[in-house]
Design an enzyme around this catalytic site. Structure first.
Site, PDB file in Angstrom:
ATOM      1  N   GLY A 188       9.610 -20.351  30.470  1.00 19.70           N
ATOM      2  CA  GLY A 188       8.466 -21.339  30.480  1.00 19.70           C
ATOM      3  C   GLY A 188       8.182 -21.938  29.113  1.00 19.70           C
ATOM      4  O   GLY A 188       8.333 -21.180  28.085  1.00 19.70           O
ATOM      5  N   GLY A 279       2.739 -19.952  33.591  1.00 20.64           N
ATOM      6  CA  GLY A 279       1.532 -20.454  33.872  1.00 20.64           C
ATOM      7  C   GLY A 279       0.673 -19.479  34.147  1.00 20.64           C
ATOM      8  O   GLY A 279       1.003 -18.001  34.402  1.00 20.64           O
ATOM      9  N   ARG A 280      -0.524 -19.665  34.714  1.00 20.05           N
ATOM     10  CA  ARG A 280      -1.566 -18.943  35.322  1.00 20.05           C
ATOM     11  C   ARG A 280      -2.225 -19.180  36.577  1.00 20.05           C
ATOM     12  O   ARG A 280      -2.312 -20.265  36.900  1.00 20.05           O
ATOM     13  CB  ARG A 280      -2.710 -18.784  34.232  1.00 20.05           C
ATOM     14  CG  ARG A 280      -2.079 -18.236  32.620  1.00 20.05           C
ATOM     15  CD  ARG A 280      -3.379 -18.188  31.845  1.00 20.05           C
ATOM     16  NE  ARG A 280      -4.330 -16.958  32.106  1.00 20.05           N
ATOM     17  CZ  ARG A 280      -4.299 -15.882  31.809  1.00 20.05           C
ATOM     18  NH1 ARG A 280      -3.126 -15.614  31.043  1.00 20.05           N
ATOM     19  NH2 ARG A 280      -5.053 -14.865  32.112  1.00 20.05           N
ATOM     20  N   HIS A 452      -9.541 -39.673   0.556  1.00 21.16           N
ATOM     21  CA  HIS A 452      -8.307 -39.736  -0.159  1.00 21.16           C
ATOM     22  C   HIS A 452      -8.095 -38.446  -1.060  1.00 21.16           C
ATOM     23  O   HIS A 452      -9.013 -38.465  -1.745  1.00 21.16           O
ATOM     24  CB  HIS A 452      -7.780 -41.038  -0.405  1.00 21.16           C
ATOM     25  CG  HIS A 452      -6.394 -41.214  -1.127  1.00 21.16           C
ATOM     26  ND1 HIS A 452      -5.322 -41.037  -0.530  1.00 21.16           N
ATOM     27  CD2 HIS A 452      -6.046 -40.902  -2.618  1.00 21.16           C
ATOM     28  CE1 HIS A 452      -4.394 -41.084  -1.367  1.00 21.16           C
ATOM     29  NE2 HIS A 452      -4.879 -41.061  -2.656  1.00 21.16           N
TER      30      HIS A 452
END
Length: 479
Positions: A188, A279-280, A452
């Protein structure tokens, strides 16, 4: 009956505990049921996120990145360190201490806000009643005017690679390796797989990621996804797309994985550890009595309307157990929305502006539409990008890979999407979320003053670039 509450929340994860606290703040008599316990039998609050998900994984990601910097990158700053080593046990202890601190913090918040904590496993019965099975197997039943189901999700198992909690583990087991595996396989290439692969890859594992889908990070803008794939390859993550795992065999302390490649050719790879991260799925096991009236949709999520109410008036469901992305912040906001609604307040949630983040290094984050989605819809759009390689702050911190991409409407100039891969992407994307929540244009971003030097200036420059007005990059000609 053990008593009646204005609201009972089932589950104390990010969706559940937030909902309970907000409801109590509204003056509602609120209880929260949690089944998880620690070794001493005390309730473990915080759900998957705090205990075995977001928090512990990010803690390991931070530790492993600092080790990687010390081992590989400090020399660029003139810092000489010899024989850098990682104490895995201490790293894991730090992770556990942070988890414990946060879960205890939730308990403290419950106490401070008057939320009643009930320990046990809940089952929703008909008539807005809840049966609670306690640790001693005894049961009690409580009533509630309103119920919120926030039981979360669990890892998906796949038959070709059954988890044995030793050589083959799920995301929870991958947080507990006692030593760095020499050869690590990950099934995965989603958020969980990439993050866990990154943790152990930084610490020395040879990481191979097997992804069944043909495209890398298909939910992300593909310009960002391609940049990520290039960076991860340089980092040493070996990612195979279109690799469909068909089987696994454990032999001693090794696991042999069989998969089919894009040409349907069978290939075998041997690993010391294998992480299954495909996945879940919603956690509803033994949660709903057959006659309770609550229905599941085609994906086995609890069916709810736009305001998270189930088919039973007064019963709601939020978080991973309902439709939509399984993200802690999505669940938390649903929990707040529902608590407000129950208290009689006006509440809504903008599902179009849920940010997504992958905490690799560099981080990847996005919100709104991708360029691919807009092309498919036929909506006219314009884009602007700015690379961190031209950002002074990013160069100063030696963290200048990646870019910011801003997408806006060709017709109205409204910001439609902000996509980032680079330093502090999880923080920078929030600027996009806020801008889009207030229906800002790219001109609004361009006119905003950014301090900045900051990496935030990359967002400013990307917004300027949308109309070919970037200052610190060569503007491409618009077609």
């Amino acid at each position: 009956m053990a008593g009646k509450f204005d609201l009972v929340v089932v589950g104390s994860g990010p969706a559940g505990y937030v909902c309970a606290i907000r409801a109590a703040q509204h003056g509602l008599k609120t209880a929260c049921i949690e089944k998880w316990t620690d070794n001493s039998g005390k309730s473990k609050l915080g759900g998957t996120c705090l205990n075995v998900g977001c928090i512990p994984s990010k803690t390991l990601l931070e530790s492993s990145q600092r080790y990687s910097d010390a081992a590989k990158n400090f020399d660029d700053h003139g810092i000489k360190i010899d024989n850098v080593s990682m104490d895995i046990e201490k790293m894991l202890t730090r992770k556990d201490n942070i988890v414990s601190k946060l879960t205890q913090g939730v308990a403290g918040l419950f106490k401070a806000n008057g939320v009643t904590l009930l320990q046990g496993k809940a089952k929703i019965l008909a008539g807005k009643k809840i049966e609670i099975t306690q640790q001693n197997s005894q049961t009690k039943t409580i009533e509630a005017e309103n119920i919120v189901i926030a039981t979360g999700s669990v890892p998906i198992d796949i038959p070709p690679a059954p988890v044995n909690h030793d050589t083959i583990v799920d995301s929870t087991g991958a947080l507990e390796f006692k030593q760095v595996p020499k050869r690590l396989g990950v099934i995965g290439a989603g958020v969980i797989g990439l993050e866990l692969g990154s943790v152990w890859g930084r610490l020395g594992s040879e990481v191979t990621v097997l992804e069944a889908l043909p495209d890398f990070l298909p939910a992300a803008d593909q310009q960002i996804a391609k940049e990520a794939a290039k960076i991860f390859k340089k980092q040493g993550l070996d990612i195979y797309l279109g690799a469909r795992v068909t089987g696994s065999e454990v032999k001693g302390n090794e696991v042999i994985v069989t998969y089919l490649d894009t040409k349907n050719k069978e290939t075998k790879k041997t690993f010391d550890k294998l992480i299954v991260a495909v996945g879940r799925k919603p956690y509803t096991e033994n949660l709903l009595a057959p006659d309770c009236g609550i229905n599941l949709d085609e994906r086995c999520s609890i069916f709810v309307d736009d305001q998270c109410q189930t088919d039973v008036p007064g019963i709601y469901a939020v978080g991973d157990v309902v439709r939509g992305p399984m993200l802690a912040h999505k669940g938390s906001e649903e929990g707040i929305m529902v608590a407000d609604l129950i208290a009689g307040k006006t509440a809504h949630m903008n599902y179009d502006l849920i940010p997504s983040v992958i905490y690799t290094h560099p981080e990847i984050a996005w919100v709104g539409k991708t360029e691919e989605e807009l092309k498919a819809s036929g909506e006219a759009y314009k884009t602007g990008t700015f690379a961190f390689a031209a950002n002074g702050r990013a160069l100063a911190t030696n963290d200048s890979e990646g870019l910011v991409k801003v997408i806006s409407s060709e017709k109205t100039d409204q910001v439609l999407g902000v996509h980032v891969i680079g330093p502090a992407a999880a923080e920078l994307v929030q600027q996009g979320v806020i801008a889009m929540e207030f229906v800002a244009s790219t001109e609004d971003l361009a006119l905003t003053i950014f301090s900045h030097p900051t990496v935030s200036e990359a967002v400013h420059e990307a917004a300027l670039a949308v109309d070919g007005k970037a200052i610190h990059a060569i503007n491409r000609k618009r077609k």
